[in-house]
Design a protein around this motif. Structure first.
Motif, PDB file in Angstrom:
ATOM      1  N   VAL A   1       0.837  -1.207   0.000  1.00  0.00           N
ATOM      2  CA  VAL A   1       0.000   0.000   0.000  1.00  0.00           C
ATOM      3  C   VAL A   1       0.869   1.253   0.000  1.00  0.00           C
ATOM      4  O   VAL A   1       0.595   2.220  -0.729  1.00  0.00           O
ATOM      5  CB  VAL A   1      -0.944  -0.003   1.223  1.00  0.00           C
ATOM      6  N   ALA A   2       1.939   1.266   0.808  1.00  0.00           N
ATOM      7  CA  ALA A   2       2.842   2.419   0.847  1.00  0.00           C
ATOM      8  C   ALA A   2       3.535   2.624  -0.496  1.00  0.00           C
ATOM      9  O   ALA A   2       3.670   3.755  -0.984  1.00  0.00           O
ATOM     10  CB  ALA A   2       3.878   2.238   1.958  1.00  0.00           C
ATOM     11  N   ALA A   3       3.973   1.511  -1.115  1.00  0.00           N
ATOM     12  CA  ALA A   3       4.678   1.603  -2.394  1.00  0.00           C
ATOM     13  C   ALA A   3       3.762   2.131  -3.496  1.00  0.00           C
ATOM     14  O   ALA A   3       4.136   3.032  -4.257  1.00  0.00           O
ATOM     15  CB  ALA A   3       5.234   0.232  -2.783  1.00  0.00           C
ATOM     16  N   LEU A   4       2.551   1.589  -3.575  1.00  0.00           N
ATOM     17  CA  LEU A   4       1.620   2.036  -4.622  1.00  0.00           C
ATOM     18  C   LEU A   4       1.093   3.434  -4.342  1.00  0.00           C
ATOM     19  O   LEU A   4       0.722   4.161  -5.276  1.00  0.00           O
ATOM     20  CB  LEU A   4       0.478   1.039  -4.764  1.00  0.00           C
TER      21      LEU A   4
ATOM     22  N   ALA B   1      -7.996   9.205   0.821  1.00  0.00           N
ATOM     23  CA  ALA B   1      -9.203   8.376   0.885  1.00  0.00           C
ATOM     24  C   ALA B   1      -8.843   6.930   1.204  1.00  0.00           C
ATOM     25  O   ALA B   1      -9.506   6.272   2.012  1.00  0.00           O
ATOM     26  CB  ALA B   1      -9.960   8.451  -0.443  1.00  0.00           C
ATOM     27  N   ASN B   2      -7.789   6.423   0.588  1.00  0.00           N
ATOM     28  CA  ASN B   2      -7.362   5.052   0.847  1.00  0.00           C
ATOM     29  C   ASN B   2      -6.915   4.884   2.301  1.00  0.00           C
ATOM     30  O   ASN B   2      -7.222   3.879   2.952  1.00  0.00           O
ATOM     31  CB  ASN B   2      -6.220   4.672  -0.093  1.00  0.00           C
ATOM     32  N   ALA B   3      -6.188   5.872   2.811  1.00  0.00           N
ATOM     33  CA  ALA B   3      -5.725   5.817   4.202  1.00  0.00           C
ATOM     34  C   ALA B   3      -6.896   5.846   5.178  1.00  0.00           C
ATOM     35  O   ALA B   3      -6.916   5.095   6.159  1.00  0.00           O
ATOM     36  CB  ALA B   3      -4.774   6.982   4.481  1.00  0.00           C
ATOM     37  N   LEU B   4      -7.865   6.702   4.909  1.00  0.00           N
ATOM     38  CA  LEU B   4      -9.035   6.780   5.783  1.00  0.00           C
ATOM     39  C   LEU B   4      -9.839   5.487   5.740  1.00  0.00           C
ATOM     40  O   LEU B   4     -10.393   5.061   6.754  1.00  0.00           O
ATOM     41  CB  LEU B   4      -9.916   7.967   5.379  1.00  0.00           C
ATOM     42  N   PHE B   5      -9.908   4.853   4.567  1.00  0.00           N
ATOM     43  CA  PHE B   5     -10.624   3.587   4.463  1.00  0.00           C
ATOM     44  C   PHE B   5     -10.000   2.538   5.372  1.00  0.00           C
ATOM     45  O   PHE B   5     -10.683   1.904   6.178  1.00  0.00           O
ATOM     46  CB  PHE B   5     -10.612   3.081   3.018  1.00  0.00           C
TER      47      PHE B   5
ATOM     48  N   MET C   1      -8.249  -9.372   4.184  1.00  0.00           N
ATOM     49  CA  MET C   1      -7.226  -8.333   4.310  1.00  0.00           C
ATOM     50  C   MET C   1      -6.227  -8.402   3.158  1.00  0.00           C
ATOM     51  O   MET C   1      -5.857  -7.372   2.577  1.00  0.00           O
ATOM     52  CB  MET C   1      -6.500  -8.498   5.642  1.00  0.00           C
ATOM     53  N   ILE C   2      -5.798  -9.615   2.823  1.00  0.00           N
ATOM     54  CA  ILE C   2      -4.808  -9.771   1.754  1.00  0.00           C
ATOM     55  C   ILE C   2      -5.384  -9.320   0.409  1.00  0.00           C
ATOM     56  O   ILE C   2      -4.742  -8.590  -0.355  1.00  0.00           O
ATOM     57  CB  ILE C   2      -4.321 -11.231   1.684  1.00  0.00           C
TER      58      ILE C   2
ATOM     59  N   LEU D   1      -6.285  -5.099  -3.868  1.00  0.00           N
ATOM     60  CA  LEU D   1      -7.353  -4.370  -4.549  1.00  0.00           C
ATOM     61  C   LEU D   1      -7.226  -2.865  -4.345  1.00  0.00           C
ATOM     62  O   LEU D   1      -7.308  -2.089  -5.312  1.00  0.00           O
ATOM     63  CB  LEU D   1      -8.717  -4.853  -4.039  1.00  0.00           C
ATOM     64  N   SER D   2      -7.018  -2.442  -3.110  1.00  0.00           N
ATOM     65  CA  SER D   2      -6.909  -1.004  -2.845  1.00  0.00           C
ATOM     66  C   SER D   2      -5.653  -0.419  -3.480  1.00  0.00           C
ATOM     67  O   SER D   2      -5.664   0.722  -3.953  1.00  0.00           O
ATOM     68  CB  SER D   2      -6.925  -0.732  -1.339  1.00  0.00           C
ATOM     69  N   SER D   3      -4.569  -1.199  -3.519  1.00  0.00           N
ATOM     70  CA  SER D   3      -3.336  -0.729  -4.157  1.00  0.00           C
ATOM     71  C   SER D   3      -3.550  -0.546  -5.654  1.00  0.00           C
ATOM     72  O   SER D   3      -3.043   0.418  -6.260  1.00  0.00           O
ATOM     73  CB  SER D   3      -2.200  -1.722  -3.895  1.00  0.00           C
TER      74      SER D   3
END
Length: 247
Positions: A112-115, A140-144, A166-167, A172-174
């Motif tokens: 997530v951090a990389a993307l 938005a992704n962080a708040l989610f 979670m995986i 998906l979010s990335s």
């Protein structure tokens, strides 16, 4: 001139909030981490606004803003996910000191951090994103993720499917961060209803969702539930953007 330093100072406040959020995330204080992510988002909103109002936008400010955003909205939520993946039941942990598959799973969080960094670099170069977004904005992704883990995490941890969810959610979010999916922005050319129906409707939905979840948290005595509204709002934002995108 002191005014030229105001926007960058606000950006640094965003970065500091992200660093504090990360520190709390890795020690398991997820609610506090989420609060500092939210505070960082407030600073992120005002740094750009102040730069425009003062007429002191700069290339240094743009680069500093991306760095701060990746810390607050990339590294901090990744650290929250990392902690959660460490404490939930993991069937891949075989109990053998030489078995490392299960112990590596939590590190998937940092995708997530990389993307998020890729998304921020792409945003700086993409001239199409002046009035809307292409892909999910990093705040938005962080708040989610923060809202999901704080608001629903204690309940979801009881279920065996939480780990695979979670995986899948990480990948998906990335992907949504950098996907070529048009997303509306809450930027108004005028304040009339016409052409702003989706924006006003989303603002109304968001306010109602936050009110309901806060009241549910207070009445149930589960204060963590008060934070759950953000995850619902972000999911709705993505779905509405996909449903209303112009072909």
């Amino acid at each position: 001139m002191i005014t030229k330093h105001i926007p960058n100072s606000i950006t640094c406040c965003n970065l500091i909030c992200g660093a504090i959020a990360t520190a709390h995330a890795v020690t398991g204080n997820l609610a506090v981490a989420l609060l500092f992510i939210i505070l960082g988002a407030v600073f992120d909103f005002f740094d750009g606004m102040s730069a425009r109002l003062l007429g002191v936008s700069s290339e240094i400010g743009k680069e500093l803003d991306s760095l701060a955003d990746d810390v607050t909205f990339g590294v901090a939520p990744s650290s929250m996910i990392f902690y959660e993946l460490q404490v939930i039941e993991n069937p891949l942990n075989c109990g053998n000191a030489g078995c490392t598959i299960g112990s590596l799973v939590p590190y998937l969080a940092f995708i997530v951090a990389a993307l998020s960094a890729v998304r921020l670099a792409k945003f700086n170069l993409d001239t199409r994103q002046t009035t809307s977004f292409i892909g999910l904005p990093t705040p938005a992704n962080a708040l989610f993720w923060g809202s999901l883990l704080v608001g629903f995490g204690p309940e979801l941890e009881k279920h065996a499917w939480f780990l695979p969810m979670m995986i899948v959610g990480i990948f998906l979010s990335s992907w949504i961060l950098v996907a070529e999916i048009p997303m509306f922005a809450l930027k108004f050319k005028h304040w009339g209803w016409q052409d702003n129906e989706i924006k006003y409707g989303f603002i109304g939905f968001s306010a109602l969702t936050l009110l309901v979840t806060v009241l549910m948290g207070i009445t149930s005595g589960n204060t963590h539930l008060c934070y759950s509204g953000f995850s619902i709002i972000i999911v709705a934002y993505v779905l509405i953007s996909i449903a209303t995108q112009r072909k």
